[in-house]
Scaffold this motif. Structure first.
Motif: not given
Length: 237
Positions: A38-47, A61-64, A148-158
């Motif tokens: 239940d997370m959007d894991w955003r890649l922020v840094a590499g090795p 973005v990695l999701r499980f 930490q998601d950069v969105a601040t409001s509700a979303g939906r799939e379209r």
């Protein structure tokens, strides 16, 4: 320009979900319930610890889900099974089998993606710190993701259609905007910016499944929507 196949769009529309809440920022701790879900894991840094883009081209973005994982970006879309035993994470299930799309991107993005998939091929050590997840491969290289998601409001799939032709548009500066619509025959509309995780090609029409967020305090150039690619459902020339 070719018309989008109605059968493909109808099938794609069946995948559209009703409105849902965007993931909220919260501290992640590896206790009790599985913290990866239940997370959007955003890649922020590499090795090399270099900051990586969290939106647009090159972002990932990695999701499980309980039975599988998916990753959009840095160029293609990827999917497979996964297991976690303590701090050991294996992506791809038995044999590390990860299915990926085959589109091309700039060399830097392709190399980053190849390095990520190479790391995913072996067991990873999962380290949790606040909202961050660090995946450490056998050589000690770390890939850092943030929930930490950069969105601040509700979303939906379209389900949206994207034209293979851009059009001039005006915002903070003149630009060439993507042309999008949500149903066949509807007028094309400007989409300001890029669809995250999506590599547009001129002359190719697309049917996409995306996740839409409303951007708080958006500029007056029409960029009030933020779209994140979920899946390419159809493409045609």
């Amino acid at each position: 320009m070719r018309h989008f196949p109605l059968a493909a769009l109808a099938a794609a529309a069946c995948l559209a979900l009703t409105a849902c809440m965007a993931p909220t920022s919260r501290e992640v701790r590896p206790v009790e319930n599985e913290p990866l879900l239940d997370m959007d894991w955003r890649l922020v840094a590499g090795p090399d610890n270099r900051h990586l883009p969290t939106q647009g081209a090159g972002s990932a973005v990695l999701r499980f889900s309980p039975s599988s994982f998916s990753m959009t970006g840095p160029c293609n879309n990827h999917r497979g099974g996964w297991t976690r035993d303590g701090d050991t994470l294996r992506l791809g299930g038995e044999g590390a089998a990860i299915a990926s799309t085959k589109r091309g991107c700039p060399r830097e993005l392709m190399q980053r993606e190849a390095d990520l998939l190479e790391a995913f091929a072996g067991p990873l050590r999962a380290e949790f710190s606040g909202t961050q997840l660090r995946l450490v491969d056998g050589d000690g290289a770390r890939w850092t993701f943030d929930s930490q998601d950069v969105a601040t409001s509700a979303g939906r799939e379209r389900i949206v259609l994207v034209s293979g032709e851009r059009k001039p548009c005006s915002g903070a500066a003149p630009a060439q905007c993507l042309q999008v619509r949500t149903e066949p025959g509807a007028p094309w509309q400007h989409y300001y910016g890029d669809i995250e995780g999506f590599s547009w090609q001129e002359g190719v029409d697309y049917v996409l499944r995306i996740r839409e967020y409303t951007v708080a305090n958006a500029p007056a150039d029409g960029g009030a929507r933020r779209w994140v690619l979920e899946e390419i459902l159809d493409r045609s020339r």
